[in-house]
Design a protein around this motif. Structure first.
Motif, PDB file in Angstrom:
ATOM      1  N   GLU A 158       0.758  -1.118   0.020  1.00 30.87           N
ATOM      2  CA  GLU A 158       0.029   0.098  -0.136  1.00 30.87           C
ATOM      3  C   GLU A 158       0.768   1.319  -0.094  1.00 30.87           C
ATOM      4  OE1 GLU A 158      -2.403  -0.394   3.254  1.00 30.87           O
ATOM      5  OE2 GLU A 158      -3.881  -1.972   2.457  1.00 30.87           O
ATOM      6  N   GLU A 159       1.954   1.283   0.757  1.00 25.39           N
ATOM      7  CA  GLU A 159       2.818   2.543   0.944  1.00 25.39           C
ATOM      8  C   GLU A 159       3.613   2.661  -0.309  1.00 25.39           C
ATOM      9  OE1 GLU A 159       4.865   5.395   2.553  1.00 25.39           O
ATOM     10  OE2 GLU A 159       3.244   4.760   2.934  1.00 25.39           O
ATOM     11  N   ARG A 162       1.397   4.022  -3.107  1.00 26.63           N
ATOM     12  CA  ARG A 162       0.943   5.365  -2.719  1.00 26.63           C
ATOM     13  C   ARG A 162       2.081   6.424  -3.402  1.00 26.63           C
ATOM     14  NH1 ARG A 162       2.708   9.280   0.602  1.00 26.63           N
ATOM     15  NH2 ARG A 162       3.997   7.891   1.622  1.00 26.63           N
ATOM     16  N   ARG A 165       2.149   6.199  -7.111  1.00 21.98           N
ATOM     17  CA  ARG A 165       1.141   7.158  -7.627  1.00 21.98           C
ATOM     18  C   ARG A 165       1.723   8.843  -7.388  1.00 21.98           C
ATOM     19  NH1 ARG A 165      -2.546   3.726  -4.823  1.00 21.98           N
ATOM     20  NH2 ARG A 165      -2.277   5.010  -3.173  1.00 21.98           N
ATOM     21  N   LYS A 166       2.408   9.011  -6.249  1.00 19.98           N
ATOM     22  CA  LYS A 166       2.893  10.167  -6.192  1.00 19.98           C
ATOM     23  C   LYS A 166       4.223  10.800  -7.122  1.00 19.98           C
ATOM     24  CE  LYS A 166       4.934  13.319  -2.559  1.00 19.98           C
ATOM     25  NZ  LYS A 166       5.426  13.464  -1.080  1.00 19.98           N
TER      26      LYS A 166
END
Length: 391
Positions: A158-159, A162, A165-166
């Motif tokens: 999940e990290e 994230r 995506r960033k």
């Protein structure tokens, strides 16, 4: 740079439109063209000032574009790294889920509603019951460990998702920023083209003569000031290689955003020369000024970088004897110029720990190395090149 602009430069009798040349007496680099006045109604000094301003704006936009291009390269690499790490994490997570399911099935198949104590009392083979209890306990521990790893893997995935995506958002933002800066460079160069197109051959010749006079006067003042000291320092081995590489590029065209081997902009030439020497340096003139070690002008040695203008928007490689190798401006070629052809901001040394060589013979300059304008648009040598490609 458009083919039309380069052809226009070729039609002039002498060099024209000097972007970063020293200002002639009485000229103000911040002066804007008087509203409503055509080129023929302005003085030669005003025309030169206008061209200097336009070229300076173009180079400032070019270095901004180059800086964004470098950031975009790093962002792409970071995005690719995170994508690869996320793919590995997801694969590991998939394998963890399969292992957890397998252990759950094994534990279910060996489960019993009786307590371990009653199973031992009622068992026909107490030793088998003990062994089976150990197996069940081991499976339970393995399952707990697997579930723990699975939870950690899910959190890591999940990290990473994230961060990926960033990183992609950052890449897209930089791509859009680069496009705007590319358009800004084109707009600035179009302004130069329009002004040049408005000048007659006589005006072009007069502007070039005034520019040449200004460069000569600035160089004379600079050398007379003693700023260079004795100017007999020897380069390091890396500096020697950088100088020789730069000299080998003499005659190749300036092209904004280019870093060789067929064409260069100012910082493209200096960064490539030092990369060839074995000591990579930042790509843009502003980063070179900000991140490399400063060196006093009276301690200059061949291979050092001379940086120009308060914004550090131009850079050249010091050759020695008060001369530099540089990629001047669109329409010009890599050449040898006086160090004071542009307003000097200062100097930096890419290899501050490099020991000077014991013996140094400067590289032999090719014929015509100092010919033409020091800022661009030299009629005799402006290349009839195709339009600059945009990546």
């Amino acid at each position: 740079m458009s083919g039309r602009l380069l052809r226009l430069a070729c039609t002039a009798a002498v060099a024209t439109g000097i972007a970063l040349a020293p200002q002639p007496a009485g000229a103000d680099p911040a002066t804007e063209p008087a509203p409503g006045r055509a080129a023929g109604e302005r003085s030669v000094a005003e025309l030169l000032t206008d061209l200097q301003r336009l070229y300076r704006e173009a180079e400032k936009a070019t270095e901004a574009y180059n800086a964004t291009e470098e950031k975009l390269k790093r962002q792409r690499a970071e995005t690719e790294r995170l994508d690869a790490e996320l793919a590995r994490a997801r694969l590991s997570l998939h394998e963890g889920r399969r292992a957890a399911g397998r252990l759950a099935r094994q534990q279910y198949q060996n489960r019993s509603d009786l307590s371990p104590y009653l199973r031992l009392l009622l068992a026909r083979d107490p030793q088998h019951a003990l062994d089976q209890g150990h197996v069940i306990g081991r499976l339970a521990r393995e399952r707990a460990e697997t579930v723990g790893r699975l939870a950690g893997g899910e959190k890591k995935a999940e990290e990473l998702a994230r961060k990926a995506r960033k990183a992609l958002d950052g890449q897209l933002a930089l791509t859009e920023r680069r496009k705007k800066e590319r358009d800004d460079v084109r707009e600035r160069l179009n302004d130069v083209e329009e002004l040049l197109a408005s000048l007659s051959t006589e005006e072009l010749a007069a502007v070039a003569a005034l520019e040449k006079e200004g460069v000569a006067a600035s160089q004379e003042r600079f050398l007379a000031s003693g700023a260079l000291g004795e100017d007999d320092a020897k380069p390091s081995a890396e500096g020697d290689r950088a100088v020789r590489y730069a000299v080998e590029q003499i005659g190749k065209p300036y092209e904004w955003g280019a870093e060789g081997p067929e064409a260069y902009d100012c910082s493209g030439l200096t960064s490539r020369a030092w990369e060839h020497a074995g000591s990579p340096i930042p790509r843009t003139s502003q980063e070179q000024w900000a991140r490399l070690e400063r060196v006093p002008l009276d301690r200059l040695r061949p291979g050092d970088l001379v940086v120009y203008f308060p914004e550090a928007t131009h850079v050249a490689l010091y050759l020695g004897d008060g001369m530099v190798v540089q990629a001047p401006r669109p329409g010009a070629e890599v050449k040898v110029s006086p160090i004071a052809a542009n307003p000097v901001l200062g100097a930096v040394r890419p290899d501050p720990g490099g020991e000077p060589v014991a013996h140094y013979a400067p590289p032999r300059l090719p014929e015509g190395a100092t010919d033409g304008s020091d800022e661009g648009y030299g009629a005799a040598y402006a290349p009839d090149a195709p339009e600059t490609s945009i990546r």
